[in-house]
Design an enzyme around this catalytic site. Sequence first.
Site, short mmCIF file in Angstrom:
data_model
loop_
_atom_site.label_atom_id
_atom_site.label_comp_id
_atom_site.label_asym_id
_atom_site.label_seq_id
_atom_site.Cartn_x
_atom_site.Cartn_y
_atom_site.Cartn_z
N GLU A 100 19.26 -11.10 7.33
CA GLU A 100 20.07 -11.88 8.27
C GLU A 100 21.15 -10.99 8.86
OE1 GLU A 100 19.73 -16.32 7.40
OE2 GLU A 100 21.40 -15.58 6.23
N SER A 149 19.99 -17.17 14.27
CA SER A 149 19.73 -17.81 15.56
C SER A 149 18.25 -18.10 15.82
CB SER A 149 20.34 -16.98 16.70
OG SER A 149 21.75 -16.93 16.56
N LYS A 177 24.31 -25.48 5.36
CA LYS A 177 25.70 -25.04 5.23
C LYS A 177 26.60 -26.24 4.87
CE LYS A 177 24.67 -21.53 8.62
NZ LYS A 177 25.16 -20.36 9.31
N GLU A 200 28.07 -15.61 4.88
CA GLU A 200 29.31 -16.39 4.88
C GLU A 200 29.99 -16.34 3.51
OE1 GLU A 200 27.47 -19.88 6.53
OE2 GLU A 200 27.20 -18.76 8.40
N ASN A 204 19.05 -24.03 5.88
CA ASN A 204 20.37 -23.89 5.26
C ASN A 204 21.32 -24.79 6.04
OD1 ASN A 204 22.79 -23.14 4.20
ND2 ASN A 204 22.82 -21.10 5.13
N HIS A 262 24.71 -15.06 0.78
CA HIS A 262 24.74 -15.36 2.22
C HIS A 262 25.94 -14.66 2.85
CE1 HIS A 262 25.10 -17.58 5.97
NE2 HIS A 262 23.84 -17.91 5.81
N GLY A 286 24.37 -17.73 13.76
CA GLY A 286 25.17 -18.75 14.45
C GLY A 286 25.69 -18.32 15.80
C1 PEP Z 1 22.00 -18.93 8.22
O1 PEP Z 1 22.97 -19.62 7.98
O2 PEP Z 1 21.39 -18.42 7.27
C2 PEP Z 1 21.58 -18.74 9.62
C3 PEP Z 1 20.60 -17.92 9.85
O3 PEP Z 1 22.24 -19.45 10.57
P1 PEP Z 1 21.78 -19.68 12.10
O4 PEP Z 1 20.33 -20.04 12.09
O5 PEP Z 1 22.66 -20.78 12.60
O6 PEP Z 1 22.01 -18.38 12.82
#
Ligand code: PEP
Length: 246
Positions: free
Chosen positions: A164, A209, A9, A95, A7, A93, A170
Amino acid sequence: MKLISANWKMNLTPSQSLAYLQKFLPLVEGIKDREILLCPPFTSLCVVKDALKGSSVKLGAQNCYYEAKGAYTGEVSLEMLKELEVSYVIVGHSERRWIFGESDELINKKVISCLKAGLRPVLCVGEKLEEREAGLTFKVVETQIRLALSGIEEYTDSLDIAYEPVWAIGTGTPATPEDAQLVHAFIKDLLNQINSKHQGKTRVLYGGSVNPKNAGEFMSMKDVDGLLVGGASLDPESFAQIVKSF
Ligand code: PEP
């Protein structure tokens, strides 16, 4: 087949996306025992689609709108995505939920429209830190999944789910693989409860992460069927290492 997804983003312009693929594709060439998915921003879908010709790497979108067409300024329809050979759409997601205020009702409409269009949703669910600390992880995940699948309970096999935890995205602080395993097993039980004819085709991905060092540990868990990777997917070498980590 396991699913390893990137992803990106709101990162990588079209030219940066092409430069990424020039490095990434040779690193994963010939890999056939796992599905690799790239979810660039909308503005890069076209160039990435062209660059992926002849490759088994799949293309996904990070979002969609549920209406077919019309006066929805700034939105993108499933028909538009299909023409660009998009086969997956990330829906819900964290976000989108927490920065852009997407409700469970909207997410349900998006999942329905993806299924109608024949695109496979990757439905994201996960608890916030305060919910985890209050012991609400399973309840939050259950509610999000039940509401996302409301009225389409018989289609549990037609989507993938990414667990998630919001506090892990992040932040550099992933869940432990053991904690992820518990939630993944719970999600699989829940799908069997929601749909008595569920066949177990839904892959449950972990996201939050993930990096080249910890990816293999997550993938060694029984019910972790793949990964959704944000930050660490922005570097082609590190994402290729993640793809090859198990
Ligand atoms: C994500 O955006 O779905 C995500 C898991 O981000 P990150 O790997 O940066 O934590």
